[in-house]
Write an enzyme that holds these catalytic residues in place. Structure first.
Site, PDB file in Angstrom:
ATOM      1  N   CYS A   1       0.808  -1.240   0.000  1.00 57.70           N
ATOM      2  CA  CYS A   1       0.000   0.000   0.000  1.00 57.70           C
ATOM      3  C   CYS A   1       0.834   1.280   0.000  1.00 57.70           C
ATOM      4  O   CYS A   1       0.303   2.368  -0.217  1.00 57.70           O
ATOM      5  CB  CYS A   1      -0.956  -0.009   1.186  1.00 57.70           C
ATOM      6  SG  CYS A   1      -2.139  -1.345   1.075  1.00 57.70           S
TER       7      CYS A   1
ATOM      8  N   HIS B   1      -3.513   7.131   2.763  1.00 58.38           N
ATOM      9  CA  HIS B   1      -3.892   5.810   2.260  1.00 58.38           C
ATOM     10  C   HIS B   1      -5.256   5.424   2.836  1.00 58.38           C
ATOM     11  O   HIS B   1      -5.546   5.693   4.008  1.00 58.38           O
ATOM     12  CB  HIS B   1      -2.827   4.785   2.661  1.00 58.38           C
ATOM     13  CG  HIS B   1      -3.211   3.379   2.297  1.00 58.38           C
ATOM     14  ND1 HIS B   1      -3.600   3.034   1.025  1.00 58.38           N
ATOM     15  CD2 HIS B   1      -3.293   2.247   3.045  1.00 58.38           C
ATOM     16  CE1 HIS B   1      -3.887   1.743   1.003  1.00 58.38           C
ATOM     17  NE2 HIS B   1      -3.722   1.243   2.212  1.00 58.38           N
TER      18      HIS B   1
ATOM     19  N   ASN C   1     -10.286  -0.118  -0.272  1.00 57.74           N
ATOM     20  CA  ASN C   1      -8.818  -0.051  -0.280  1.00 57.74           C
ATOM     21  C   ASN C   1      -8.308  -0.603  -1.616  1.00 57.74           C
ATOM     22  O   ASN C   1      -8.386  -1.804  -1.852  1.00 57.74           O
ATOM     23  CB  ASN C   1      -8.280  -0.862   0.910  1.00 57.74           C
ATOM     24  CG  ASN C   1      -6.768  -0.810   1.020  1.00 57.74           C
ATOM     25  OD1 ASN C   1      -6.077  -0.352   0.113  1.00 57.74           O
ATOM     26  ND2 ASN C   1      -6.240  -1.288   2.134  1.00 57.74           N
TER      27      ASN C   1
HETATM   28  O1  UT7 Z   1      -3.875  -1.312   3.533  1.00 57.96           O
HETATM   29  C1  UT7 Z   1      -2.842  -1.998   4.160  1.00 57.96           C
HETATM   30  C2  UT7 Z   1      -2.868  -1.874   5.616  1.00 57.96           C
HETATM   31  N1  UT7 Z   1      -4.043  -2.472   6.155  1.00 57.96           N
HETATM   32  C3  UT7 Z   1      -4.644  -1.905   7.178  1.00 57.96           C
HETATM   33  O2  UT7 Z   1      -4.239  -0.874   7.621  1.00 57.96           O
HETATM   34  C4  UT7 Z   1      -5.832  -2.637   7.771  1.00 57.96           C
HETATM   35  C5  UT7 Z   1      -5.768  -2.594   9.266  1.00 57.96           C
HETATM   36  N2  UT7 Z   1      -6.801  -3.354   9.933  1.00 57.96           N
HETATM   37  C6  UT7 Z   1      -8.112  -2.988   9.916  1.00 57.96           C
HETATM   38  O3  UT7 Z   1      -8.488  -2.057   9.249  1.00 57.96           O
HETATM   39  C7  UT7 Z   1      -9.058  -3.736  10.824  1.00 57.96           C
HETATM   40  O4  UT7 Z   1      -8.325  -4.539  11.708  1.00 57.96           O
HETATM   41  C8  UT7 Z   1     -10.101  -4.605  10.094  1.00 57.96           C
HETATM   42  C9  UT7 Z   1     -11.114  -3.708   9.398  1.00 57.96           C
HETATM   43  C10 UT7 Z   1      -9.421  -5.508   9.090  1.00 57.96           C
HETATM   44  C11 UT7 Z   1     -10.865  -5.459  11.105  1.00 57.96           C
HETATM   45  O5  UT7 Z   1     -11.443  -4.644  12.116  1.00 57.96           O
HETATM   46  P1  UT7 Z   1     -11.226  -4.959  13.666  1.00 57.96           P
HETATM   47  O6  UT7 Z   1     -12.011  -3.961  14.408  1.00 57.96           O
HETATM   48  O7  UT7 Z   1      -9.754  -5.013  13.918  1.00 57.96           O
HETATM   49  O8  UT7 Z   1     -11.891  -6.359  13.798  1.00 57.96           O
HETATM   50  P2  UT7 Z   1     -11.229  -7.743  14.281  1.00 57.96           P
HETATM   51  O9  UT7 Z   1     -10.390  -8.327  13.205  1.00 57.96           O
HETATM   52  O10 UT7 Z   1     -10.637  -7.555  15.637  1.00 57.96           O
HETATM   53  O11 UT7 Z   1     -12.526  -8.600  14.442  1.00 57.96           O
HETATM   54  C12 UT7 Z   1     -13.531  -8.310  15.431  1.00 57.96           C
HETATM   55  C13 UT7 Z   1     -14.651  -9.327  15.295  1.00 57.96           C
HETATM   56  C14 UT7 Z   1     -14.153 -10.772  15.261  1.00 57.96           C
HETATM   57  O12 UT7 Z   1     -15.104 -11.575  15.942  1.00 57.96           O
HETATM   58  P3  UT7 Z   1     -14.851 -12.038  17.464  1.00 57.96           P
HETATM   59  O13 UT7 Z   1     -13.567 -12.806  17.417  1.00 57.96           O
HETATM   60  O14 UT7 Z   1     -14.766 -10.779  18.244  1.00 57.96           O
HETATM   61  O15 UT7 Z   1     -16.064 -12.869  17.736  1.00 57.96           O
HETATM   62  C15 UT7 Z   1     -14.153 -11.103  13.798  1.00 57.96           C
HETATM   63  O16 UT7 Z   1     -14.311 -12.488  13.551  1.00 57.96           O
HETATM   64  O17 UT7 Z   1     -15.340  -9.117  14.053  1.00 57.96           O
HETATM   65  C16 UT7 Z   1     -15.343 -10.344  13.302  1.00 57.96           C
HETATM   66  N3  UT7 Z   1     -15.277 -10.006  11.884  1.00 57.96           N
HETATM   67  C17 UT7 Z   1     -16.347  -9.701  11.145  1.00 57.96           C
HETATM   68  N4  UT7 Z   1     -17.663  -9.624  11.456  1.00 57.96           N
HETATM   69  C18 UT7 Z   1     -18.506  -9.256  10.486  1.00 57.96           C
HETATM   70  C19 UT7 Z   1     -14.163  -9.929  11.085  1.00 57.96           C
HETATM   71  N5  UT7 Z   1     -14.538  -9.565   9.846  1.00 57.96           N
HETATM   72  C20 UT7 Z   1     -15.862  -9.422   9.848  1.00 57.96           C
HETATM   73  C21 UT7 Z   1     -16.821  -9.055   8.888  1.00 57.96           C
HETATM   74  N6  UT7 Z   1     -18.112  -8.974   9.230  1.00 57.96           N
HETATM   75  N7  UT7 Z   1     -16.460  -8.751   7.608  1.00 57.96           N
END
Ligand code: UT7
Length: 336
Positions: free
Chosen positions: A116, A256, A286
């Site tokens: 990215c 970004h 993204n």
């Molecule tokens: O571009 C390159 C660099 N990339 C980035 O900068 C991305 C950085 N990361 C992020 O933007 C975020 O971490 C995400 C958007 C990818 C995820 O958000 P988060 O708030 O960190 O969620 P998480 O991965 O901690 O997941 C929280 C919960 C989990 O469930 P439990 O374990 O709490 O029961 C996931 O399984 O949300 C669940 N989950 C979803 N639920 C509904 C993960 N993806 C989804 C989804 N829909 N699409």
């Protein structure tokens, strides 16, 4: 003679027409519009669906648009730097493919891989070639067909990414416009948190790697988020300090587009309100190497000569950085 700087003198972009909405994704994986909007700020993204079309085809559209706007021919391009992680093939480079397709017969060029942060790294590289005095017209491209490496059964990643590409033309300037400063970083110890596990020389493709779905993007979102939010904000604040820029001096933050929460944290650290931040994550998601040039493309008509822009990115690798650009032209009043 004044020092030569590299100024962006023209730009263009391309996004494919097909739209993938959160409502569409709700039918494909266990997710919801509400979850995607609150966690990322994404509503929809573009997908390049036409069979046989690759990243270079988006570049053909964008670069031909740029050449037309600037009123120059492809044969005048000296150098093409193509930032992408979804080149048409492992080799040759998409720069080669593009040069052939548009007739850039006098150019040399190459692809640049920095996930990215690729467009930022490519801009720095292109600017340095201009500053050397040897090259007069450098086309810097950033874009990806992310849909070609996304697993649409993985809700952790498929909601985030979209396809799109933008490009800029760099030309010499003797009045100090263009790229003024940059801080760029890599830290490969982060490589296991955001990557494609198979397909390279470490793990060439086999039936097993395909069955294990290892040819798609893997992301440990939480860990990447922590690094991104800290480093993007820090490097953006540092480049302001180093150039004695206050929040009043900064006209636009061009960040970004990975997550609206990361963008907000960066702007807050720089003391900027949302009115000074370019944001298109809601409608493009993204696009990896495409986010920064697509933002500039969408905002081009608002940009004025002398505006101070801070470009900032974070991506897989890890890679990150920020760049200070003094904008070189008034789009509405210019001939471009
Ligand atoms: O571009 C390159 C660099 N990339 C980035 O900068 C991305 C950085 N990361 C992020 O933007 C975020 O971490 C995400 C958007 C990818 C995820 O958000 P988060 O708030 O960190 O969620 P998480 O991965 O901690 O997941 C929280 C919960 C989990 O469930 P439990 O374990 O709490 O029961 C996931 O399984 O949300 C669940 N989950 C979803 N639920 C509904 C993960 N993806 C989804 C989804 N829909 N699409």
């Amino acid at each position: 003679m004044n020092k030569i700087t590299a100024a962006i003198t023209c730009l263009h972009g391309y996004v494919p027409p097909d739209i993938l909405t959160n409502a569409d994704l709700e039918k494909m994986v266990d997710t919801s519009d509400e979850w995607i909007m609150t966690r990322t700020g994404i509503k929809e993204r573009r997908i390049q669906k036409e069979p046989g079309k690759a990243t270079s085809d988006m570049a053909v559209e964008a670069v031909n648009g740029l050449l037309k706007k600037r009123g120059i021919s492809a044969e005048e391009i000296d150098l093409i730097i193509f930032a992408t992680i979804t080149g048409d093939m492992i080799f040759p480079s998409s720069a080669c493919v593009l040069a052939d397709k548009i007739g850039a017969k006098n150019a040399w060029g190459y692809d640049l891989s920095a996930a990215c942060s690729g467009f930022l790294f490519a801009l720095e590289t292109g600017a340095t070639f201009i500053q050397s005095g040897k090259y007069k017209k450098v086309v810097v491209i950033g874009g990806d067909k992310m849909s070609s490496i996304i697993d649409y059964t993985d809700r952790n990643t498929c909601i985030i990414f979209g396809d799109g590409l933008g490009c800029v033309l760099l030309e010499p300037n003797e009045e100090g416009y263009g790229v003024r400063d940059s801080i760029l970083k890599i830290d490969g110890s982060g490589r296991h948190y955001l990557y494609q596990k198979a397909g390279g020389s470490l793990k060439p493709p086999t039936h097993e790697t395909i069955d294990a779905r290892e040819h798609y993007v893997f992301q440990d979102g939480k860990t990447v988020f922590k690094f991104a939010v800290t480093n993007m904000a820090e490097v953006s604040a540092n480049i302001m300090e180093r150039n004695n820029l206050t929040s009043e001096d900064v006209t636009w933050l061009v960040p970004h587009q990975a997550n609206l929460r990361i963008i907000d944290a960066t702007a807050e650290r720089m003391g900027l309100g949302r009115d000074k931040v370019m944001i298109n994550i809601d409608h493009f998601g993204n696009t990896t190497n495409g986010t920064l040039p697509l933002l500039l493309w969408e905002w081009e008509s608002k940009l004025k000569k002398g505006d101070n822009l801070i470009l900032s990115a974070f991506g897989g690798g890890f890679t990150w950085g920020a760049m200070y650009i003094k904008w070189a032209y008034d789009a509405s009043a210019s001939a471009y």
